[in-house]
Design a protein around this motif. Structure first.
Motif, PDB file in Angstrom:
ATOM      1  N   LEU A  50      50.410   7.679  18.768  1.00  0.00           N
ATOM      2  CA  LEU A  50      50.115   9.079  19.013  1.00  0.00           C
ATOM      3  C   LEU A  50      49.632   9.777  17.751  1.00  0.00           C
ATOM      4  N   THR A  51      50.215   9.426  16.603  1.00  0.00           N
ATOM      5  CA  THR A  51      49.839  10.103  15.374  1.00  0.00           C
ATOM      6  C   THR A  51      48.513   9.591  14.826  1.00  0.00           C
ATOM      7  N   LEU A  52      48.095   8.415  15.244  1.00  0.00           N
ATOM      8  CA  LEU A  52      46.869   7.851  14.697  1.00  0.00           C
ATOM      9  C   LEU A  52      45.653   8.085  15.589  1.00  0.00           C
ATOM     10  N   SER A  53      45.887   8.445  16.845  1.00  0.00           N
ATOM     11  CA  SER A  53      44.771   8.662  17.760  1.00  0.00           C
ATOM     12  C   SER A  53      44.406  10.137  17.803  1.00  0.00           C
ATOM     13  N   LEU A  54      43.456  10.476  18.660  1.00  0.00           N
ATOM     14  CA  LEU A  54      43.000  11.860  18.741  1.00  0.00           C
ATOM     15  C   LEU A  54      43.099  12.373  20.174  1.00  0.00           C
ATOM     16  N   PRO A  55      44.299  12.429  20.756  1.00  0.00           N
ATOM     17  CA  PRO A  55      44.447  12.949  22.110  1.00  0.00           C
ATOM     18  C   PRO A  55      44.521  14.460  22.107  1.00  0.00           C
ATOM     19  N   MET A  56      44.675  15.025  23.304  1.00  0.00           N
ATOM     20  CA  MET A  56      44.736  16.474  23.453  1.00  0.00           C
ATOM     21  C   MET A  56      45.826  17.132  22.619  1.00  0.00           C
ATOM     22  N   PRO A  57      47.047  16.563  22.473  1.00  0.00           N
ATOM     23  CA  PRO A  57      48.070  17.249  21.697  1.00  0.00           C
ATOM     24  C   PRO A  57      47.666  17.596  20.278  1.00  0.00           C
ATOM     25  N   LEU A  58      46.793  16.774  19.678  1.00  0.00           N
ATOM     26  CA  LEU A  58      46.357  17.094  18.322  1.00  0.00           C
ATOM     27  C   LEU A  58      45.526  18.370  18.309  1.00  0.00           C
ATOM     28  N   ASP A  59      44.744  18.603  19.363  1.00  0.00           N
ATOM     29  CA  ASP A  59      43.984  19.846  19.447  1.00  0.00           C
ATOM     30  C   ASP A  59      44.929  21.036  19.552  1.00  0.00           C
ATOM     31  N   ILE A  60      45.961  20.887  20.340  1.00  0.00           N
ATOM     32  CA  ILE A  60      46.950  21.947  20.470  1.00  0.00           C
ATOM     33  C   ILE A  60      47.639  22.180  19.138  1.00  0.00           C
ATOM     34  N   ALA A  61      47.946  21.107  18.428  1.00  0.00           N
ATOM     35  CA  ALA A  61      48.588  21.235  17.122  1.00  0.00           C
ATOM     36  C   ALA A  61      47.709  22.025  16.164  1.00  0.00           C
ATOM     37  N   ASP A  62      46.410  21.730  16.163  1.00  0.00           N
ATOM     38  CA  ASP A  62      45.491  22.463  15.289  1.00  0.00           C
ATOM     39  C   ASP A  62      45.481  23.947  15.638  1.00  0.00           C
ATOM     40  N   GLN A  63      45.518  24.254  16.930  1.00  0.00           N
ATOM     41  CA  GLN A  63      45.515  25.653  17.352  1.00  0.00           C
ATOM     42  C   GLN A  63      46.809  26.353  16.943  1.00  0.00           C
ATOM     43  N   LEU A  64      47.943  25.685  17.137  1.00  0.00           N
ATOM     44  CA  LEU A  64      49.226  26.276  16.766  1.00  0.00           C
ATOM     45  C   LEU A  64      49.306  26.539  15.268  1.00  0.00           C
ATOM     46  N   ASN A  65      48.736  25.644  14.487  1.00  0.00           N
ATOM     47  CA  ASN A  65      48.772  25.804  13.034  1.00  0.00           C
ATOM     48  C   ASN A  65      48.090  27.090  12.585  1.00  0.00           C
ATOM     49  N   ALA A  66      47.140  27.571  13.386  1.00  0.00           N
ATOM     50  CA  ALA A  66      46.369  28.750  12.988  1.00  0.00           C
ATOM     51  C   ALA A  66      46.825  30.026  13.686  1.00  0.00           C
ATOM     52  N   LEU A  67      47.849  29.925  14.538  1.00  0.00           N
ATOM     53  CA  LEU A  67      48.261  31.077  15.334  1.00  0.00           C
ATOM     54  C   LEU A  67      49.658  31.558  14.945  1.00  0.00           C
ATOM     55  N   HIS A  68      50.055  32.684  15.531  1.00  0.00           N
ATOM     56  CA  HIS A  68      51.421  33.171  15.417  1.00  0.00           C
ATOM     57  C   HIS A  68      51.774  33.857  16.737  1.00  0.00           C
ATOM     58  N   PRO A  69      53.058  34.030  17.047  1.00  0.00           N
ATOM     59  CA  PRO A  69      53.447  34.694  18.302  1.00  0.00           C
ATOM     60  C   PRO A  69      52.943  36.130  18.364  1.00  0.00           C
ATOM     61  N   THR A  70      52.807  36.639  19.575  1.00  0.00           N
ATOM     62  CA  THR A  70      52.346  38.016  19.746  1.00  0.00           C
ATOM     63  C   THR A  70      53.411  39.006  19.268  1.00  0.00           C
ATOM     64  N   LEU A  71      52.978  40.230  19.022  1.00  0.00           N
ATOM     65  CA  LEU A  71      53.918  41.253  18.570  1.00  0.00           C
ATOM     66  C   LEU A  71      54.960  41.561  19.648  1.00  0.00           C
ATOM     67  N   GLU A  72      54.528  41.644  20.903  1.00  0.00           N
ATOM     68  CA  GLU A  72      55.458  41.942  21.984  1.00  0.00           C
ATOM     69  C   GLU A  72      56.528  40.868  22.100  1.00  0.00           C
ATOM     70  N   CYS A  73      56.103  39.610  22.034  1.00  0.00           N
ATOM     71  CA  CYS A  73      57.047  38.497  22.088  1.00  0.00           C
ATOM     72  C   CYS A  73      58.010  38.537  20.908  1.00  0.00           C
ATOM     73  N   THR A  74      57.483  38.738  19.706  1.00  0.00           N
ATOM     74  CA  THR A  74      58.310  38.725  18.498  1.00  0.00           C
ATOM     75  C   THR A  74      59.333  39.843  18.520  1.00  0.00           C
ATOM     76  N   GLU A  75      58.922  41.027  18.933  1.00  0.00           N
ATOM     77  CA  GLU A  75      59.851  42.157  18.981  1.00  0.00           C
ATOM     78  C   GLU A  75      60.933  41.937  20.040  1.00  0.00           C
ATOM     79  N   THR A  76      60.551  41.415  21.201  1.00  0.00           N
ATOM     80  CA  THR A  76      61.542  41.145  22.241  1.00  0.00           C
ATOM     81  C   THR A  76      62.545  40.097  21.791  1.00  0.00           C
ATOM     82  N   CYS A  77      62.058  39.051  21.145  1.00  0.00           N
ATOM     83  CA  CYS A  77      62.958  37.995  20.662  1.00  0.00           C
ATOM     84  C   CYS A  77      63.883  38.522  19.562  1.00  0.00           C
TER      85      CYS A  77
END
Length: 309
Positions: A50-77
């Motif tokens: 899994l770590t050596l191939s390029l499946p869909m989860p790696l794309d999701i990982a790249d997206q998560l690395n560049a994002l953060h939770p929304t303000l509404e979510c963060t404040e509620t949590c």
């Protein structure tokens, strides 16, 4: 990643008696991305594959690395963590290793609107309470679940991952979790049947049956005993609460059926019901659907459920 989170003393849940512990899922809940995508296509791959191939989860990982939770979510949590107590609030996500690391980065990314504080810093949820598992359900044979640090340089203070293949119910049973916010029905039902809720509710039913008055006792004594017994059950999960918040786009209650709950019970709970157990199982199904199951489709509705501003 360095974690600097101010610790806060545990609080008792303000709404109901007893100690309550909340777990919040990441994919499609804290994150707008489904962090479980692609797992079904990778069942035959080893972790190294899994770590050596390029499946869909790696794309999701790249997206998560560049994002953060929304303000509404963060404040509620943040408000939820204050309500339950930061020691009693957990992030609980089912995903593979690559996504686990990306999720930690996602929760640690600075949020410009919050003076560059991260989700964990702003909510004051301990990084050690960020937990990962690799299954939606199962693994009750590994209770109590053991964890290992996800990151090797955190001295046990950072995020943790279950060592064995377990679901969210086994972790709930180990840590005494009573509330879950999740978008996956199977995870929610595991949390109920394999976790703390069914364990405590079945004890309550057994005690209730034990204290039931005999048929040959007169009506007055029956009422008196019943009243006395009700005063002796403050620790039952029925009185204390326990919620399965299904974070679904529709937010309608008919998304969960009795058949689905019963099917999950038969799959997750070991053994076949005896005649004496069948009644408690029926009551458990009703309890799950009518008292625990709460569909919500946004964070505003979650706030309303807990009386938050």
């Amino acid at each position: 990643i360095k974690f600097k989170v101010k610790r806060q003393a545990s609080k008792q849940h303000k709404m109901i008696n007893g100690i309550h512990r909340l777990a919040i899922d990441v994919g499609n809940v804290i994150s707008l991305k489904d962090t479980d995508d692609g797992d079904s296509n990778q069942k035959n791959q080893t972790e190294n594959d899994l770590t050596l191939s390029l499946p869909m989860p790696l794309d999701i990982a790249d997206q998560l690395n560049a994002l953060h939770p929304t303000l509404e979510c963060t404040e509620t949590c943040r408000q939820l963590a204050s309500l339950f107590g930061t020691d009693n609030t957990f992030i609980l996500s089912k995903c593979k290793t690559k996504i686990q690391h990306a999720t930690v980065r996602f929760l640690s990314n600075p949020i410009p609107e919050l003076d560059n504080q991260s989700f964990l810093e702003y909510t004051q949820i301990s990084p050690r309470n960020v937990l990962f598992c690799t299954q939606k359900c199962g693994g009750i044979e590994y209770i109590p679940v053991k964890f290992k640090p996800l990151l090797c340089d955190q001295n046990g203070n950072g995020p943790r991952v279950a060592i064995n293949p377990v679901g969210k119910g086994a972790i709930a049973s180990t840590l005494g979790l009573t509330h879950l916010i999740d978008d996956r029905i199977e995870c929610l039902l595991s949390f109920f049947w394999e976790g703390q809720l069914w364990k405590e509710y079945s004890k309550f039913l057994a005690t209730e049956s034990k204290h039931a008055p005999c048929k040959n006792v007169n009506q007055t004594r029956r009422k008196k005993k019943k009243k006395q017994y009700k005063q002796e059950e403050p620790n039952s999960i029925e009185l204390n609460g326990g919620k399965l918040l299904h974070f679904t786009a529709s937010g309608t209650k008919d998304i969960i059926s009795r058949g689905r709950v019963e099917q999950a019970r038969n799959k997750m709970v070991l053994g076949i019901d005896t005649d004496s157990q069948r009644s408690s199982t029926e009551q458990g199904i009703e309890f799950c659907i009518n008292q625990c199951w709460v569909p919500k489709h946004n964070w505003s509705q979650v706030c309303e459920e807990f009386g938050l501003g």
